[in-house]
Motif scaffolding. Structure first.
Motif, mmCIF file in Angstrom:
data_model
loop_
_atom_site.group_PDB
_atom_site.id
_atom_site.type_symbol
_atom_site.label_atom_id
_atom_site.label_comp_id
_atom_site.label_asym_id
_atom_site.label_seq_id
_atom_site.Cartn_x
_atom_site.Cartn_y
_atom_site.Cartn_z
ATOM 1 N N TRP A 63 -6.373 -2.771 -0.218
ATOM 2 C CA TRP A 63 -6.431 -3.179 1.188
ATOM 3 C C TRP A 63 -7.688 -4.014 1.385
ATOM 4 O O TRP A 63 -8.744 -3.508 1.796
ATOM 5 C CB TRP A 63 -6.423 -1.953 2.109
ATOM 6 C CG TRP A 63 -6.172 -2.293 3.540
ATOM 7 C CD1 TRP A 63 -7.090 -2.318 4.552
ATOM 8 C CD2 TRP A 63 -4.923 -2.663 4.141
ATOM 9 N NE1 TRP A 63 -6.490 -2.670 5.738
ATOM 10 C CE2 TRP A 63 -5.156 -2.892 5.511
ATOM 11 C CE3 TRP A 63 -3.637 -2.838 3.644
ATOM 12 C CZ2 TRP A 63 -4.142 -3.271 6.401
ATOM 13 C CZ3 TRP A 63 -2.635 -3.211 4.525
ATOM 14 C CH2 TRP A 63 -2.884 -3.419 5.878
ATOM 15 N N PRO A 64 -7.619 -5.321 1.102
ATOM 16 C CA PRO A 64 -8.793 -6.199 1.191
ATOM 17 C C PRO A 64 -9.466 -6.213 2.566
ATOM 18 O O PRO A 64 -10.663 -6.506 2.664
ATOM 19 C CB PRO A 64 -8.232 -7.578 0.844
ATOM 20 C CG PRO A 64 -7.011 -7.293 0.022
ATOM 21 C CD PRO A 64 -6.437 -6.021 0.582
ATOM 22 N N ALA A 65 -8.747 -5.884 3.612
ATOM 23 C CA ALA A 65 -9.324 -5.900 4.961
ATOM 24 C C ALA A 65 -10.479 -4.918 5.123
ATOM 25 O O ALA A 65 -11.275 -5.052 6.055
ATOM 26 C CB ALA A 65 -8.248 -5.622 6.002
ATOM 27 N N TYR A 66 -10.613 -3.932 4.222
ATOM 28 C CA TYR A 66 -11.757 -3.017 4.320
ATOM 29 C C TYR A 66 -13.074 -3.798 4.298
ATOM 30 O O TYR A 66 -14.022 -3.428 4.988
ATOM 31 C CB TYR A 66 -11.753 -1.976 3.204
ATOM 32 C CG TYR A 66 -10.693 -0.910 3.350
ATOM 33 C CD1 TYR A 66 -10.454 -0.281 4.579
ATOM 34 C CD2 TYR A 66 -9.936 -0.502 2.264
ATOM 35 C CE1 TYR A 66 -9.489 0.704 4.709
ATOM 36 C CE2 TYR A 66 -8.971 0.485 2.381
ATOM 37 C CZ TYR A 66 -8.752 1.082 3.605
ATOM 38 O OH TYR A 66 -7.794 2.063 3.731
ATOM 39 N N THR A 112 0.829 -1.199 0.000
ATOM 40 C CA THR A 112 0.000 0.000 0.000
ATOM 41 C C THR A 112 0.865 1.252 0.000
ATOM 42 O O THR A 112 2.052 1.210 0.331
ATOM 43 C CB THR A 112 -0.927 0.048 1.235
ATOM 44 O OG1 THR A 112 -0.121 0.016 2.413
ATOM 45 C CG2 THR A 112 -1.913 -1.096 1.236
ATOM 46 N N THR A 113 0.248 2.365 -0.373
ATOM 47 C CA THR A 113 0.905 3.663 -0.318
ATOM 48 C C THR A 113 0.102 4.572 0.610
ATOM 49 O O THR A 113 -1.114 4.429 0.750
ATOM 50 C CB THR A 113 1.043 4.291 -1.716
ATOM 51 O OG1 THR A 113 -0.235 4.310 -2.353
ATOM 52 C CG2 THR A 113 2.035 3.513 -2.565
ATOM 53 N N ILE A 114 0.823 5.506 1.208
ATOM 54 C CA ILE A 114 0.265 6.368 2.252
ATOM 55 C C ILE A 114 0.375 7.831 1.850
ATOM 56 O O ILE A 114 1.399 8.262 1.319
ATOM 57 C CB ILE A 114 1.034 6.152 3.582
ATOM 58 C CG1 ILE A 114 0.959 4.701 4.037
ATOM 59 C CG2 ILE A 114 0.554 7.120 4.668
ATOM 60 C CD1 ILE A 114 -0.409 4.194 4.428
ATOM 61 N N LEU A 115 -0.690 8.581 2.135
ATOM 62 C CA LEU A 115 -0.635 10.033 2.066
ATOM 63 C C LEU A 115 -0.847 10.567 3.476
ATOM 64 O O LEU A 115 -1.295 9.837 4.367
ATOM 65 C CB LEU A 115 -1.669 10.608 1.088
ATOM 66 C CG LEU A 115 -3.169 10.363 1.293
ATOM 67 C CD1 LEU A 115 -3.777 11.067 2.499
ATOM 68 C CD2 LEU A 115 -3.929 10.778 0.031
ATOM 69 N N LEU A 116 -0.516 11.837 3.662
ATOM 70 C CA LEU A 116 -0.795 12.503 4.931
ATOM 71 C C LEU A 116 -1.966 13.448 4.713
ATOM 72 O O LEU A 116 -1.927 14.293 3.809
ATOM 73 C CB LEU A 116 0.419 13.291 5.427
ATOM 74 C CG LEU A 116 1.680 12.488 5.718
ATOM 75 C CD1 LEU A 116 2.779 13.410 6.251
ATOM 76 C CD2 LEU A 116 1.419 11.352 6.698
ATOM 77 N N LEU A 117 -2.999 13.288 5.516
ATOM 78 C CA LEU A 117 -4.197 14.123 5.426
ATOM 79 C C LEU A 117 -4.212 15.082 6.604
ATOM 80 O O LEU A 117 -4.172 14.648 7.766
ATOM 81 C CB LEU A 117 -5.460 13.253 5.452
ATOM 82 C CG LEU A 117 -6.783 14.017 5.447
ATOM 83 C CD1 LEU A 117 -6.985 14.730 4.113
ATOM 84 C CD2 LEU A 117 -7.944 13.075 5.734
#
Length: 135
Positions: free
Chosen positions: A113-116, A27-32
């Protein structure tokens, strides 16, 4: 090393995402960045995201908790947010995906992210997909 929470934000910012952009299971992450609806304080949250038609998608799952994450409640009060992806920081407007959009956007997010899907099964609330559109 897997980063979480405040440490994730600090390492991401300090390295322009060299540490923290790529996360678990590809996965990739952004900062919100959101503003507290009561306090007015600035808050920053590292979130899994996916690009979609020039916008960015995030999911307000809170792991399937019965209540939404605070960042989601805050952006409902003030949808003007900041986003950081690697070294780029920009203003955006957040909105909840419409009922028509959500099925497709949900599929796109569960691909990364299948865990959703598991989180949704754990809660009676409908977990929203949030669309972040550049301001």
């Amino acid at each position: 090393m897997t980063l979480f929470g405040k440490e994730h934000v600090e390492r991401y910012r300090a390295t322009d995402g060299a540490e923290g952009y790529e996360w678990q299971k590809g996965t990739t992450i952004l900062l919100l960045g959101t503003k507290g609806r009561k306090s007015g304080r600035e808050y920053t949250h590292p979130l899994i995201f996916r690009e979609h038609d020039g916008a960015y998608l995030v999911v307000a799952s809170k792991g399937g908790a019965p209540e939404p994450p605070a960042w989601y409640v805050n952006l409902q009060a003030d949808p003007e947010v900041t986003v950081q992806i690697k070294g780029e920081v920009f203003n955006a407007r957040a909105r909840t995906a419409t009922a028509e959009e959500k099925p497709q956007l949900w599929r796109e997010m569960t691909e990364v992210w299948p865990a959703y899907d598991e989180y949704q099964q754990k809660t009676a609330r409908e977990i929203p997909v949030v669309v972040l559109e550049r301001a």
